[in-house]
Design a protein around this motif. Structure first.
Motif, short mmCIF file in Angstrom:
data_model
loop_
_atom_site.label_atom_id
_atom_site.label_comp_id
_atom_site.label_asym_id
_atom_site.label_seq_id
_atom_site.Cartn_x
_atom_site.Cartn_y
_atom_site.Cartn_z
N THR A 5 4.58 32.72 -30.44
CA THR A 5 5.96 32.25 -30.41
C THR A 5 6.77 32.88 -31.53
O THR A 5 7.92 33.28 -31.32
CB THR A 5 6.01 30.71 -30.51
OG1 THR A 5 5.29 30.17 -29.40
CG2 THR A 5 7.43 30.19 -30.50
N ASN A 6 6.18 33.04 -32.70
CA ASN A 6 6.90 33.64 -33.82
C ASN A 6 7.22 35.11 -33.54
O ASN A 6 8.32 35.58 -33.83
CB ASN A 6 6.11 33.50 -35.12
CG ASN A 6 6.95 33.87 -36.31
OD1 ASN A 6 8.05 33.35 -36.49
ND2 ASN A 6 6.46 34.78 -37.13
N ASP A 7 6.27 35.85 -32.96
CA ASP A 7 6.51 37.25 -32.60
C ASP A 7 7.64 37.35 -31.58
O ASP A 7 8.50 38.24 -31.66
CB ASP A 7 5.26 37.90 -32.03
CG ASP A 7 4.16 38.08 -33.06
OD1 ASP A 7 4.45 38.07 -34.27
OD2 ASP A 7 2.99 38.23 -32.64
N ILE A 8 7.63 36.44 -30.62
CA ILE A 8 8.67 36.43 -29.59
C ILE A 8 10.02 36.12 -30.23
O ILE A 8 11.03 36.77 -29.94
CB ILE A 8 8.33 35.43 -28.47
CG1 ILE A 8 7.13 35.95 -27.68
CG2 ILE A 8 9.53 35.18 -27.56
CD1 ILE A 8 6.54 34.98 -26.68
N ARG A 9 10.05 35.15 -31.15
CA ARG A 9 11.31 34.80 -31.83
C ARG A 9 11.86 36.01 -32.59
O ARG A 9 13.06 36.29 -32.53
CB ARG A 9 11.08 33.63 -32.79
CG ARG A 9 12.34 33.19 -33.54
CD ARG A 9 12.11 31.94 -34.36
NE ARG A 9 11.66 30.83 -33.54
CZ ARG A 9 12.45 30.09 -32.76
NH1 ARG A 9 13.74 30.35 -32.70
NH2 ARG A 9 11.95 29.10 -32.06
N LEU A 50 14.10 41.91 -22.03
CA LEU A 50 13.00 41.02 -22.38
C LEU A 50 11.95 41.00 -21.27
O LEU A 50 10.74 40.99 -21.55
CB LEU A 50 13.51 39.61 -22.66
CG LEU A 50 14.37 39.47 -23.92
CD1 LEU A 50 14.97 38.08 -24.00
CD2 LEU A 50 13.58 39.80 -25.17
N GLU A 51 12.39 41.00 -20.02
CA GLU A 51 11.45 41.04 -18.90
C GLU A 51 10.60 42.31 -18.95
O GLU A 51 9.38 42.26 -18.77
CB GLU A 51 12.21 40.99 -17.57
CG GLU A 51 12.78 39.64 -17.25
CD GLU A 51 13.59 39.64 -15.96
OE1 GLU A 51 13.68 38.57 -15.34
OE2 GLU A 51 14.15 40.69 -15.57
N VAL A 56 7.38 40.13 -17.67
CA VAL A 56 7.54 38.85 -16.99
C VAL A 56 8.82 38.91 -16.16
O VAL A 56 9.62 39.84 -16.29
CB VAL A 56 7.63 37.66 -17.99
CG1 VAL A 56 6.34 37.51 -18.77
CG2 VAL A 56 8.82 37.79 -18.92
N SER A 57 9.02 37.91 -15.34
CA SER A 57 10.25 37.78 -14.58
C SER A 57 10.88 36.43 -14.92
O SER A 57 10.23 35.39 -14.78
CB SER A 57 9.95 37.86 -13.08
OG SER A 57 11.14 37.70 -12.35
N ILE A 58 12.11 36.47 -15.40
CA ILE A 58 12.83 35.25 -15.73
C ILE A 58 13.68 34.88 -14.51
O ILE A 58 14.63 35.59 -14.19
CB ILE A 58 13.72 35.43 -16.97
CG1 ILE A 58 12.89 35.92 -18.16
CG2 ILE A 58 14.45 34.12 -17.30
CD1 ILE A 58 13.71 36.34 -19.37
N PRO A 59 13.33 33.80 -13.81
CA PRO A 59 14.08 33.41 -12.61
C PRO A 59 15.54 33.12 -12.95
O PRO A 59 15.85 32.59 -14.02
CB PRO A 59 13.37 32.14 -12.13
CG PRO A 59 12.04 32.16 -12.80
CD PRO A 59 12.22 32.90 -14.09
N ALA A 75 11.49 29.85 -23.17
CA ALA A 75 11.32 30.37 -21.81
C ALA A 75 10.39 31.58 -21.80
O ALA A 75 9.47 31.66 -20.98
CB ALA A 75 12.67 30.73 -21.20
N VAL A 76 10.62 32.53 -22.70
CA VAL A 76 9.78 33.73 -22.75
C VAL A 76 8.35 33.36 -23.12
O VAL A 76 7.39 33.87 -22.53
CB VAL A 76 10.37 34.78 -23.72
CG1 VAL A 76 9.41 35.94 -23.92
CG2 VAL A 76 11.72 35.28 -23.22
N THR A 77 8.18 32.45 -24.07
CA THR A 77 6.85 32.02 -24.47
C THR A 77 6.10 31.40 -23.29
O THR A 77 4.94 31.74 -23.03
CB THR A 77 6.92 31.01 -25.64
OG1 THR A 77 7.57 31.64 -26.76
CG2 THR A 77 5.55 30.53 -26.05
N GLN A 78 6.76 30.51 -22.57
CA GLN A 78 6.13 29.87 -21.42
C GLN A 78 5.77 30.89 -20.34
O GLN A 78 4.68 30.83 -19.76
CB GLN A 78 7.04 28.79 -20.84
CG GLN A 78 7.15 27.57 -21.74
CD GLN A 78 8.22 26.60 -21.27
OE1 GLN A 78 9.02 26.89 -20.38
NE2 GLN A 78 8.24 25.42 -21.89
N LEU A 79 6.67 31.82 -20.08
CA LEU A 79 6.40 32.83 -19.06
C LEU A 79 5.25 33.75 -19.46
O LEU A 79 4.43 34.11 -18.62
CB LEU A 79 7.67 33.64 -18.76
CG LEU A 79 8.76 32.86 -18.03
CD1 LEU A 79 10.07 33.64 -18.06
CD2 LEU A 79 8.35 32.57 -16.60
#
Length: 85
Positions: A5-9, A50-51, A56-59, A75-79
């Protein structure tokens, strides 16, 4: 791609900073449209970047629910976690 999560942030914050094109304080509660002034095209370009980066695909319905930086990171973390499952 495995990311914490920190890397994503860190990545999301950097991508937002690049999209804003001006110095801006970006925190978790920063609103992407209202506070940073991104228009719909800039938001979609950000989402596509980001996708591509996280594979990933963000709906679209999920994009509509993303208001703050924290929302986007979550959202990105969950995906990305769903992709690994």
């Amino acid at each position: 791609m495995t990311s914490s999560t920190n890397d994503i942030r860190v990545h999301v914050t950097g991508a937002l900073q690049a999209a804003v094109l001006r110095p801006a304080e970006i925190e978790g509660r920063t609103r992407i449209v209202q506070d940073l002034g991104l228009d719909s095209l800039a938001v979609m370009n950000l989402m596509m970047a980001l996708e591509d980066h996280y594979d990933v695909s963000i709906p679209l319905d999920r994009v509509a629910e993303i208001v703050t930086v924290d929302d986007l990171v979550r959202a990105v973390t969950q995906l990305t976690q769903n992709e690994r499952a």
